[in-house]
Design an enzyme around this catalytic site. Structure first.
Site, PDB file in Angstrom:
ATOM      1  CG  HIS A  17      -1.947  -1.014   1.329  1.00  0.00           C
ATOM      2  ND1 HIS A  17      -2.110  -1.834   2.418  1.00  0.00           N
ATOM      3  CD2 HIS A  17      -2.927  -1.361   0.461  1.00  0.00           C
ATOM      4  CE1 HIS A  17      -3.135  -2.640   2.222  1.00  0.00           C
ATOM      5  NE2 HIS A  17      -3.647  -2.384   1.038  1.00  0.00           N
ATOM      6  CE  LYS A  41     -13.693  -7.809   3.337  1.00  0.00           C
ATOM      7  NZ  LYS A  41     -12.608  -7.047   2.706  1.00  0.00           N
ATOM      8  NE  ARG A  94      -2.689  -7.102  -4.785  1.00  0.00           N
ATOM      9  CZ  ARG A  94      -3.487  -7.303  -3.771  1.00  0.00           C
ATOM     10  NH1 ARG A  94      -2.999  -7.644  -2.609  1.00  0.00           N
ATOM     11  NH2 ARG A  94      -4.794  -7.196  -3.908  1.00  0.00           N
ATOM     12  CB  SER A 132      -4.341  -6.754   4.194  1.00  0.00           C
ATOM     13  OG  SER A 132      -3.955  -5.476   3.783  1.00  0.00           O
TER      14      SER A 132
HETATM   15  P1  ADP Z   1      -9.750  -3.886  -0.695  1.00  0.00           P
HETATM   16  O1  ADP Z   1     -10.537  -4.656   0.328  1.00  0.00           O
HETATM   17  O2  ADP Z   1     -10.463  -2.702  -1.260  1.00  0.00           O
HETATM   18  O3  ADP Z   1      -9.092  -4.722  -1.762  1.00  0.00           O
HETATM   19  P2  ADP Z   1      -7.100  -3.564   0.373  1.00  0.00           P
HETATM   20  O4  ADP Z   1      -6.694  -2.806   1.575  1.00  0.00           O
HETATM   21  O5  ADP Z   1      -6.824  -5.013   0.340  1.00  0.00           O
HETATM   22  O6  ADP Z   1      -8.625  -3.216   0.189  1.00  0.00           O
HETATM   23  O7  ADP Z   1      -6.431  -2.912  -0.908  1.00  0.00           O
HETATM   24  C1  ADP Z   1      -6.619  -1.557  -1.230  1.00  0.00           C
HETATM   25  C2  ADP Z   1      -6.026  -1.297  -2.606  1.00  0.00           C
HETATM   26  O8  ADP Z   1      -4.626  -1.521  -2.565  1.00  0.00           O
HETATM   27  C3  ADP Z   1      -6.541  -2.225  -3.706  1.00  0.00           C
HETATM   28  O9  ADP Z   1      -6.561  -1.496  -4.918  1.00  0.00           O
HETATM   29  C4  ADP Z   1      -5.518  -3.311  -3.776  1.00  0.00           C
HETATM   30  O10 ADP Z   1      -5.477  -3.900  -5.063  1.00  0.00           O
HETATM   31  C5  ADP Z   1      -4.265  -2.507  -3.504  1.00  0.00           C
HETATM   32  N1  ADP Z   1      -3.207  -3.310  -2.935  1.00  0.00           N
HETATM   33  C6  ADP Z   1      -3.237  -4.110  -1.861  1.00  0.00           C
HETATM   34  N2  ADP Z   1      -2.045  -4.700  -1.631  1.00  0.00           N
HETATM   35  C7  ADP Z   1      -1.224  -4.255  -2.627  1.00  0.00           C
HETATM   36  C8  ADP Z   1       0.126  -4.509  -2.993  1.00  0.00           C
HETATM   37  N3  ADP Z   1       0.887  -5.378  -2.326  1.00  0.00           N
HETATM   38  N4  ADP Z   1       0.604  -3.877  -4.059  1.00  0.00           N
HETATM   39  C9  ADP Z   1      -0.172  -3.042  -4.776  1.00  0.00           C
HETATM   40  N5  ADP Z   1      -1.446  -2.767  -4.517  1.00  0.00           N
HETATM   41  C10 ADP Z   1      -1.969  -3.364  -3.456  1.00  0.00           C
END
Ligand code: ADP
Length: 167
Positions: A17, A41, A94, A132
């Site tokens: 992130h 959730k 990703r 995450s």
């Molecule tokens: P969501 O539940 O909306 O997917 P996340 O917190 O998992 O929320 O992710 C928020 C955003 O960050 C999403 O666009 C996700 O694809 C991106 N994201 C999460 N992890 C990574 C990573 N390792 N590299 C790039 N983008 C990421």
């Protein structure tokens, strides 16, 4: 003045992130990190905890003249983005597996609010496998999450685990 919203669960914020936020700062004057409040959730960290951690860790990233603000929202993302007078929604991509869902969401958001653009950004290679969800799984199974999340987040995960064991 270009303002972007970077929405997500951030449960917890990972180095992936942060990589996206740092890259986004090259393109936008302001990035609002919007923590989605999802009552369906069961989160690892509460919204307040995630807010606090994000505020702490974005201080350490290089962001030029870009302003980074942490906020939370519930309901429709496009409504929130318009209320914040944002021009862009930033999402991280990703792998191909992210693409299909993100593509649908982007087109639905465009249908709902044509004035907003979605920008997809790719993280550094070492973060392309990082999520995450996987971080929590590894952590809960006793694996080392160093390098996957900022040190402050790792410490908060340990505190949460200790509290769980005691409670
Ligand atoms: P969501 O539940 O909306 O997917 P996340 O917190 O998992 O929320 O992710 C928020 C955003 O960050 C999403 O666009 C996700 O694809 C991106 N994201 C999460 N992890 C990574 C990573 N390792 N590299 C790039 N983008 C990421």
């Amino acid at each position: 003045m270009r303002r972007a919203i970077y929405p997500g669960s951030f449960d917890p914020v990972t180095n992936g992130h942060l990589d996206i936020i740092e890259r986004g700062c090259k393109l936008f004057d302001e990035i609002i990190i919007g923590i989605l409040v999802n009552p369906n959730k069961e989160p690892f960290f509460t919204v307040e905890e995630r807010h606090e951690m994000l505020t702490e860790v974005v201080k350490n990233i290089s962001r030029g003249r870009c302003t980074v603000r942490v906020d939370s929202f519930s309901g429709l993302l496009v409504k929130y983005a318009v209320a914040q007078q944002a021009d862009v929604i930033v999402r991280g991509i990703r792998a191909i597996s992210d693409y299909e869902y993100e593509f649908q969401m982007a087109l639905m958001n465009r249908h709902l609010e044509p004035s907003l653009e979605t920008v997809f950004m790719m993280p550094a290679e070492q973060y392309t496998y990082l999520s995450s969800r996987l971080t929590k799984e590894v952590f809960n199974l006793g694996g080392d999450v160093t390098g996957l999340v900022p040190p402050a987040v790792e410490q908060a995960m340990r505190r949460k685990q200790d509290a769980g064991v005691r409670g």
